[in-house]
Every structure is written in C-alpha cells, then in structure tokens.
Design an enzyme around this catalytic site. Structure first.
Site, PDB file in Angstrom:
ATOM      1  N   SER A   1       6.409 -24.061  40.554  1.00  0.00           N
ATOM      2  CA  SER A   1       6.528 -23.248  41.767  1.00  0.00           C
ATOM      3  C   SER A   1       7.123 -21.868  41.515  1.00  0.00           C
ATOM      4  O   SER A   1       7.028 -20.992  42.372  1.00  0.00           O
ATOM      5  CB  SER A   1       7.374 -23.977  42.830  1.00  0.00           C
ATOM      6  OG  SER A   1       8.752 -23.958  42.485  1.00  0.00           O
TER       7      SER A   1
ATOM      8  N   LYS B   1      13.923 -21.484  44.016  1.00  0.00           N
ATOM      9  CA  LYS B   1      13.008 -20.510  44.625  1.00  0.00           C
ATOM     10  C   LYS B   1      13.673 -19.128  44.603  1.00  0.00           C
ATOM     11  O   LYS B   1      14.851 -18.980  44.276  1.00  0.00           O
ATOM     12  CB  LYS B   1      12.676 -20.876  46.079  1.00  0.00           C
ATOM     13  CG  LYS B   1      12.249 -22.316  46.312  1.00  0.00           C
ATOM     14  CD  LYS B   1      10.867 -22.625  45.791  1.00  0.00           C
ATOM     15  CE  LYS B   1      10.492 -24.087  46.070  1.00  0.00           C
ATOM     16  NZ  LYS B   1       9.191 -24.451  45.497  1.00  0.00           N
TER      17      LYS B   1
END
Length: 259
Positions: A43, A108
């Site tokens: 990700s 993230k």
C-alpha cells in the site's frame, strides 16, 4: 581480616535479573523512545516495499499527545484504523490464536491535518483549495499503467465502498484527527481514510523516520496491475538506508481558513 560474603540472590531477585529486567527495559525502549516497524504489503509502493523495516522515534508521539508539536502533512505514520471499520473491512480484523481479535497497525502517508478540507477528483488530491502535487507517487503509477482516476476512491474523499463512511467528494478533517492515504494509487491499492475516515491522534503509534532494512534493494520495481502485486525487481543494487523526507508538494499547501 574477616570478609563478609554476599548473600546468594533469592528466587525473586534471580527472576527479576534474568527475565523481567530485560523485558521491562525492552518495553520502555520500544514504547517510549524508539522502535522498528515492518512494512506488510504494497500500500505504500513505490516509496516503501513489502518487508522493509522503518525506524520510528516513539518519543515524538508522546510529545505530540501531550500537546508539544504535531505531525505534519507528508509524514508517514503508523496507526490503528478506527474500530468502526473493523466489522466492515476483514483485513482490519485480525485474530490471535483464536483467543481475541485485534486491529493491526497500518502504515500510510498523512495528507490532511485537523481542519483541512480534503477533496479528491480524477485521482488528484486537493487540500484547502490547492491541488497537491503528488508526482512523487502518481508518476510511478502512470508509468506502470494503473494509476486509478476512475473509481469511487479516486473521486471521493469519503467512499461508501466499505459501508463505513457516507460518500462525499470533499470532507473537513475533524479536530484531533488526521486524513491518511497510501502511496499506492491503484484502484485497490490501499485501504485508508477514503474508506474508513480520518484517524484519531490517540490511535497513531508514531512517524516512520527512516528505512533501515534491508541495507540494499533493487533500483526498479515493476508492478503487475492485473494481479495487484510486484512482478519484478530489477536493476542495480542501491543503498536502501534513507531518511523518509516529506515530499516537496506538501510545502505548497496553505493552512485551513480561520487559522
């Protein structure tokens, strides 16, 4: 001359010295000073690859939670997703040996601070009315042929895909919360704030400050868009020790109106 001999340590002293003291010392170091965190998945491609390990200065987090300083746009943060997302997103609901469920830590990039207005359209992110130059990641995905500009995630700051949040092209980040996104900008590349909403400060474990492992890595990574995985690593080996600086594009973002 008479010498006094030391008494042999008792069972509790031996237990403390040989087992408990090292554990307590390790916990203090990793919870309050610094720790290493492993990247699990793609990700954060292309900037972080699967199984790389990052250095996290934990003392920063405790200072921020005490009101000293703040995380910044562009930081890479480690956090637990909101508990409201766990029942709707199976990947965010893990089980330990059949004994209990837990929320795994995610990694993230921090896009929006409290009070920021976030809008997303055609894969482009806008913060407080200024388009964020995301070329540090979108150039890679355009080259791979799978930069997502069409899906609900590419056209909403809040997507109803997972049923966790109400769809909205623009949102305002609540006080005490942060808007995060993965650098993987393919259609299914990242489960982030677009799917489960902004993250609370209390759920943030720290900022990834540097990559420390592996020491070397291949220069190029080719992504298989159809199978959503890294297909090939190629090119020369390059030094992988690096500081995770904030991309330049974040410096152009203005403060939210009213500040």
């Amino acid at each position: 001359m008479t010498r006094l001999s030391k008494a042999a340590p008792g069972p509790l002293q031996k237990l403390w010295k040989e087992l408990l003291e090292p554990i307590v010392f390790a916990v203090v170091i990793t919870q309050f000073l610094a720790t290493l965190v492993g990247v699990d998945g793609n990700s954060m491609m292309p900037n972080l690859r699967n199984r790389e390990r990052v250095f996290v200065p934990k003392y920063e987090t405790w200072l921020h939670k005490a009101g000293v300083g703040n995380f910044s746009r562009g930081d890479i943060v480690i956090f637990k997703p909101p508990s409201s997302a766990v029942t709707e997103l199976p990947n965010l609901n893990r089980n330990f040996l059949g004994l209990w469920n837990y929320r795994p830590f995610l990694i993230k990039r921090l896009i929006g601070l409290p009070g920021d207005r976030i809008s997303i359209q055609g894969g482009e992110v806008t913060v407080n009315g200024t388009r964020l130059d995301s070329s540090w990641t979108t150039d890679y995905w355009r080259e791979q042929g799978c930069w997502d500009t069409q899906s609900d995630l590419a056209n909403n700051a809040a997507s109803g895909r997972a049923g966790v949040v109400q769809p909205a092209q623009e949102i305002t980040v609540p006080a005490g919360h942060y808007f995060v996104m993965g650098d993987n900008r393919t259609e299914n590349g990242s489960e982030d704030s677009r799917m489960f909403g902004p993250v609370e400060l209390r759920d943030i474990a720290g900022r990834a400050a540097a990559v420390v492992w592996p020491i070397m890595r291949k220069a190029n990574a080719k992504y298989d868009c159809a199978n959503e995985t890294v297909a090939e690593l190629s090119g020369p080996n390059v030094l992988n020790w690096r500081v995770l600086n904030r991309p330049e594009g974040f410096s152009a973002i203005p403060a939210p109106s009213g500040r």
